[in-house]
Enzyme design. Structure first.
Site, PDB file in Angstrom:
ATOM      1  N   LYS A   8      -6.071 -16.202 -30.248  1.00 28.70           N
ATOM      2  CA  LYS A   8      -4.723 -15.781 -29.857  1.00 28.70           C
ATOM      3  C   LYS A   8      -4.711 -14.494 -29.950  1.00 28.70           C
ATOM      4  CE  LYS A   8      -3.746 -14.504 -34.344  1.00 28.70           C
ATOM      5  NZ  LYS A   8      -3.147 -12.746 -34.546  1.00 28.70           N
ATOM      6  N   PRO A  92     -14.419 -13.588 -32.932  1.00 30.57           N
ATOM      7  CA  PRO A  92     -14.844 -12.380 -34.084  1.00 30.57           C
ATOM      8  C   PRO A  92     -14.559 -13.247 -35.339  1.00 30.57           C
ATOM      9  CG  PRO A  92     -14.638 -11.171 -31.611  1.00 30.57           C
ATOM     10  CD  PRO A  92     -13.936 -12.971 -31.450  1.00 30.57           C
ATOM     11  N   GLY A  94     -12.060 -11.468 -38.858  1.00 25.67           N
ATOM     12  CA  GLY A  94     -10.807 -10.115 -39.020  1.00 25.67           C
ATOM     13  C   GLY A  94     -11.014  -9.456 -37.936  1.00 25.67           C
ATOM     14  N   GLY A  96      -7.949  -9.910 -35.921  1.00 29.36           N
ATOM     15  CA  GLY A  96      -6.860 -10.586 -35.017  1.00 29.36           C
ATOM     16  C   GLY A  96      -6.585 -11.359 -34.431  1.00 29.36           C
ATOM     17  N   LEU A  97      -7.941 -12.759 -34.395  1.00 32.39           N
ATOM     18  CA  LEU A  97      -7.318 -13.267 -33.687  1.00 32.39           C
ATOM     19  C   LEU A  97      -6.743 -14.725 -33.890  1.00 32.39           C
ATOM     20  CD1 LEU A  97      -9.643 -11.739 -31.207  1.00 32.39           C
ATOM     21  CD2 LEU A  97      -8.192 -11.143 -30.932  1.00 32.39           C
ATOM     22  N   GLY A  98      -6.933 -14.956 -35.113  1.00 27.65           N
ATOM     23  CA  GLY A  98      -6.568 -16.069 -35.583  1.00 27.65           C
ATOM     24  C   GLY A  98      -7.865 -17.314 -35.552  1.00 27.65           C
ATOM     25  N   GLY A  99      -9.307 -16.658 -35.354  1.00 25.77           N
ATOM     26  CA  GLY A  99     -10.389 -17.598 -34.764  1.00 25.77           C
ATOM     27  C   GLY A  99     -10.251 -18.763 -36.223  1.00 25.77           C
ATOM     28  N   SER A 101      -7.579 -19.464 -38.543  1.00 25.51           N
ATOM     29  CA  SER A 101      -7.109 -20.143 -38.773  1.00 25.51           C
ATOM     30  C   SER A 101      -6.332 -21.891 -37.433  1.00 25.51           C
ATOM     31  CB  SER A 101      -5.511 -19.945 -37.890  1.00 25.51           C
ATOM     32  OG  SER A 101      -5.462 -19.295 -39.195  1.00 25.51           O
ATOM     33  N   ASP A 134      -0.578 -18.658 -40.372  1.00 27.34           N
ATOM     34  CA  ASP A 134      -0.672 -18.417 -38.726  1.00 27.34           C
ATOM     35  C   ASP A 134      -1.827 -20.066 -37.926  1.00 27.34           C
ATOM     36  OD1 ASP A 134      -3.025 -17.875 -39.155  1.00 27.34           O
ATOM     37  OD2 ASP A 134      -3.049 -16.156 -37.594  1.00 27.34           O
TER      38      ASP A 134
END
Length: 273
Positions: A8, A92, A94, A96-99, A101, A134
């Site tokens: 995201k 990736p 750390g 900010g893409l919520g991988g 989560s 998130d």
């Protein structure tokens, strides 16, 4: 069964206030991407569950992995057989893409589907928030305004279809707790819900990420990415989450020069659907 947990981006991110529980009240808009990990789950007929991994290397112990923790949450409530779980990481860390989560929430949804647990959406959200603020978004996985810690979700009809999104991650790990240390909570002059109603070309300077100021000071390479994407003709550029990924939204007719980006950086491009 095979699942594809997706990344995201945050379109706007305002840190509103510090909460008594130590978290912060936020206002953001989560928007799903087509960039995905792969999650395969099969019954193995053994007396134990096996977990394997490929793609980007996951640091740390298995017991810290959110997919494993999601499995434990389900096992606290239901009897399910032992499994072979394979996670292929492409999103990736750390960044900010919520991988992480996404992986956790998709694990909850997968187990619910595979074993007919009959958990409804709200029950899945209640479980997922125990894994991360998130995580609930990935249960719904459609564009949503998020408040509270990020778990209070209201779907939105924001439609960016037809635009091209360029996402760049400079291989910098930004610590989310560290990023929060340098942000002063405040109410924005224009609420994010109001700001988003404006035409996309007017978002620059209006739809803001409160983490950018401090993160850019610590990591000038991230700020440089934002500058370069604007120079290449992006209509709107922002850092996602607390960083380090930066995304640019381009008109589909605008060509950009990928050679301006360091070849060691992760680059993802998609036509928004």
């Amino acid at each position: 069964m095979l699942y594809f947990p997706n990344a995201k981006i945050n379109i706007g991110l305002n840190v509103i206030s510090k909460r008594e529980d130590g978290f912060h009240n936020l206002s953001t808009l989560f928007y799903p991407l087509q960039l995905c990990d792969g999650l395969e789950i099969v019954e193995n007929g053994l007396d134990h569950t096996r977990f394997t991994q490929s793609g980007l290397t996951i640091e740390g112990e298995l017991t810290d992995n959110l997919v494993y923790l999601a499995l434990l949450l389900i096992k606290e409530r239901f009897e399910i057989p032992n499994l072979d779980i394979h996670l292929h990481k492409k999103i990736p860390f750390g960044a900010g893409l919520g991988g992480g989560s996404a992986d956790a929430s998709f694990m909850l949804k997968a187990l619910n589907e595979m074993f007919n647990l009959e958990l409804n959406t709200q029950e899945l959200i209640d479980l997922s928030v125990q894994l991360g603020s998130d995580c609930p978004f990935f249960i719904i996985n459609t564009p949503c305004f998020a408040t509270g810690r990020g778990e209070e979700l209201v779907p939105t009809d924001l439609d960016l279809s037809g635009y091209r999104l360029v996402l760049v991650n400079p291989n910098i790990m930004v610590s989310t707790p560290e990023a929060f240390r340098y942000v002063t909570p405040h109410e924005p002059f224009t609420s994010l819900e109001e700001a988003i109603l404006n035409p996309l070309p007017s978002w620059k300077g209006l739809v803001e990420n409160d983490f950018e100021k401090s993160v850019f000071c610590q990591y000038p390479a991230i700020q440089e990415l934002k500058t370069k994407l604007y120079q290449e003709g992006a209509t709107y550029v922002s850092m996602s989450g607390s960083g380090s990924s930066v995304f640019g939204i381009f008109k589909n007719t605008v060509a950009w020069n990928r050679e301006v980006i360091d070849p060691s950086y992760f680059v993802w491009e998609e036509i928004i659907k």
